[in-house]
Structure formats: structure tokens, C-alpha cells
Design an enzyme around this catalytic site. Structure first.
Site, PDB file in Angstrom:
ATOM      1  CD  GLN A 135      -3.518  -4.606   6.055  1.00 17.27           C
ATOM      2  OE1 GLN A 135      -3.431  -3.682   5.532  1.00 17.27           O
ATOM      3  NE2 GLN A 135      -4.172  -5.927   5.920  1.00 17.27           N
TER       4      GLN A 135
ATOM      5  CG  ASP B 246     -10.065  -0.761   4.181  1.00 16.87           C
ATOM      6  OD1 ASP B 246      -9.744  -0.985   2.966  1.00 16.87           O
ATOM      7  OD2 ASP B 246      -9.501  -1.029   5.322  1.00 16.87           O
TER       8      ASP B 246
ATOM      9  CE  LYS C  55      -3.853  -2.571   1.840  1.00 18.17           C
ATOM     10  NZ  LYS C  55      -4.499  -3.047   3.081  1.00 18.17           N
TER      11      LYS C  55
END
Ligand code: NAP
Length: 285
Positions: free
Chosen positions: A96, A119, A52
Site C-alpha cells: 500500500q 498492482d 481490499k
């Protein structure tokens, strides 16, 4: 034999578009910024986070990594999220997952400002996806829609079957297909006679987490088959949920593993971060 959908190529196109838009934003003094929080030292999560960060560099974003020890408390994590919510330089916040077991991922997700929830896991964003009026889409289903679009196959009026009903893949996937006027069926581990359902699908999305679960007899001739799974086969080799070698002989399009859905997920994260920066700077509603 099926045409292989090249996830790497489609993903590259998405990133090039994001990079071009980022360059234009920078001329207006706006740099999209992504904060990535990682707690503990799970090796798979470390790889995802590294990828990322690399993608952020590639498209010209500002990025900041917060690597917290496994002993981090819920309060410390919550405080970091609240601090990042207030920072102008940070357009998007990603925590995460999975988190170490003493931490509650729902609590963290609910604390992220929905405008920075790149997200798209916050209940506000999930609700907006339901309604069909959204800014952020969860990265994997959004990437899959791009892959289906890349084939030129018209989704409208097609019968689509999704195997799996997780909150991050199966359920939002079904919604996105429905928004494009597919007739959608969601199946799961309690579904009876799965084969009779999957073998009617014009578009079949497998998000199960079981190596080579979808066999050729479960697939309709000429179907579009999307394989979300990331598993290891009996030799430890990365493989999907679909028995690729046999299914590819029967369907019209198929995604490989690796090189299909996987590369799209991070590209869609970049797209969401760009969108977040635009919203926070009044360039989008
Ligand atoms: P998950 O939360 O474990 O969900 C799996 C789903 O499959 C569940 O809904 C489960 O049904 C269903 N299922 C399990 N066994 C089944 C069976 N025998 N018949 C029908 N359905 C069955 O997994 P996930 O997070 O959605 O991920 C699925 C796969 O995609 C995993 O391999 C994961 O690694 C991969 N993935 C890849 C990406 C990417 O970027 N490429 C992103 C996310 C996930 P129940 O609900 O009834 O238990």
C-alpha cells in the site's frame, strides 16, 4: 442530460465473475491469495487496506495482511517482499502506497515478482502494457476501460483526451485507449490552452486531483466523461475533478464521485489476483 455510469453496479458484476471463477479454481485445489503490506498508520491507507481484505473475503480469496510499524527499515520491508515472492499460497503482493518517507517505494516495487505484481507497477508489467501484450493492468485505468465498455460506446477512432500523466493513472490510461484504437492526447499542467483540446474530446478522462476543475465549457457536447479525481470540496464533501452538476447537462455519459471509478479499482485488483493465481498454476501463460 447524461446517463450516469454506475460504477457500483459494474464493479459488482466484475466481482461476481471473479467469485464464480474462484469457486471453479477451488474445485481444482487452487485458492488465489493476496498479501497486502501496509507500513505505518496513515488513516486513508488503513481504510483502503480494510476494503481490499473485505473484497478478498467476498470473492473467496485467501488474504494475509502485514501491518508493519512506521519504523520499519527498507531492509525489513525488502526481506518480507522476497519471502512472499517464494510463498506458493500468495498469488499477488500489494504494498500500500504511499510509504513513510524514509522508505523507497520504487525499490519495493522492483523487488516484487512481476508474476505477483497485481498492482502492475513493476517495470516489466509497465513495459508489457506499452507493447500491448499484458497480463496485469493497473487497477484504476483497467476499471475505467470496463466502465467505458459498459456504455456500449465504440472507442475505435474516437478522439480521447486524458488530463494527467501520472504513472498509475494518466499514462497507462492513454495506452489502454490507444490499444483500442482511439486517437489519444495526454495533457498536463504545462499544456497550453487546455480547453481547446478537451473540448474536442469524444472521451475525456480527468485524473488531476483538483476539485471541479473540468467545467462545462471544456467539454464537447455528447462526450463520455470519466472522473478519476477524489477531492474534498469547499464544504469538505467528497468530489471529483469534474464539475458534475453542470457537465452532466452537456455530455452523454458521466461517472459520479463517489460511485464511479472508485468502486472499480478494488474489483480490478481482485481480477488481477485471480489472473496471477492462474498464471502461477499453469492455467494461463
Ligand atoms: P498525480 O500523480 O498528482 O497527477 C496529477 C496530474 O494532473 C499530473 O500529471 C499533473 O500534471 C496534472 N495536472 C495538475 N494540474 C493540472 C492542470 N492545471 N492542468 C492540467 N493538468 C494538470 O495524481 P494521480 O495519482 O494521477 O491522481 C489523480 C486524481 O485521481 C487524484 O484526485 C487521486 O486521488 C485520484 N485517484 C483516484 C483513484 C480511484 O480509484 N478512484 C485512483 C487513483 C487516483 P504534471 O504532470 O505536469 O504535474
Amino acid at each position: 442530460m447524461a446517463q450516469i455510469i454506475d460504477g457500483k453496479a459494474v464493479s459488482k458484476q466484475v466481482r461476481e465473475k471473479v467469485a464464480a471463477e474462484t469457486a471453479a479454481l477451488k474445485e481444482k485445489g487452487i485458492t488465489p491469495g493476496l498479501a497486502v503490506i501496509i507500513v505505518g498508520d496513515d488513516p486513508a491507507s488503513q481504510v483502503y487496506v480494510r476494503n481490499k481484505e473485505k473484497a478478498c473475503d467476498e470473492v473467496g480469496f485467501y488474504s494475509e495482511k502485514f501491518a508493519l510499524p512506521a519504523s520499519t527499515t527498507q531492509q525489513e520491508l525488502n526481506e518480507l517482499v522476497m519471502k512472499l515472492n517464494k510463498r506458493d499460497k500468495i498469488s499477488g503482493i500489494l504494498c500500500q502506497l504511499p510509504l513513510p518517507s524514509h522508505l523507497d517505494d520504487k525499490e519495493v516495487i522492483n523487488l516484487i515478482d512481476p508474476k505477483k505484481d497485481v498492482d502492475a507497477f513493476h517495470p516489466v508489467n509497465v513495459g508489457e502494457i506499452m507493447i500491448g501484450d499484458y497480463n496485469f493492468l493497473p487497477c484504476t485505468p483497467a476499471g475505467i476501460m470496463e466502465l467505458i465498455h459498459s456504455t456500449g460506446v465504440d472507442i475505435c477512432s474516437k478522439k480521447a483526451v486524458v488530463i494527467g500523466r501520472s504513472n498509475i493513472v494518466g499514462k497507462p490510461m492513454a495506452m489502454l485507449l490507444l490499444h483500442e484504437n482511439a486517437t489519444v492526447e495526454i495533457t498536463h499542467s504545462k499544456t497550453k490552452d487546455l480547453k481547446s483540446i478537451t473540448s474536442q474530446a469524444d472521451i475525456l478522462v480527468a485524473a488531476i486531483g483538483k476539485a471541479k476543475f473540468v467545467t462545462a465549457d471544456m467539454v464537447k457536447d455528447g462526450a463520455v466523461v470519466i472522473d478519476v479525481g477524489m477531492n474534498r470540496d469547499e464544504n469538505g464533501k467528497l468530489c471529483g475533478d469534474v464539475d458534475f452538476e453542470n457537465v452532466k447537462e452537456k455530455c452523454s455519459y458521466i461517472t459520479p464521485v463517489p460511485g464511479g471509478v472508485g468502486p472499480m479499482t478494488i474489483s480490478m485488483l481482485m481480477k488481477n489476483t485471480l489472473t496471477a493465481a492462474k498464471i502461477q498454476n499453469g492455467l494461463m501463460k
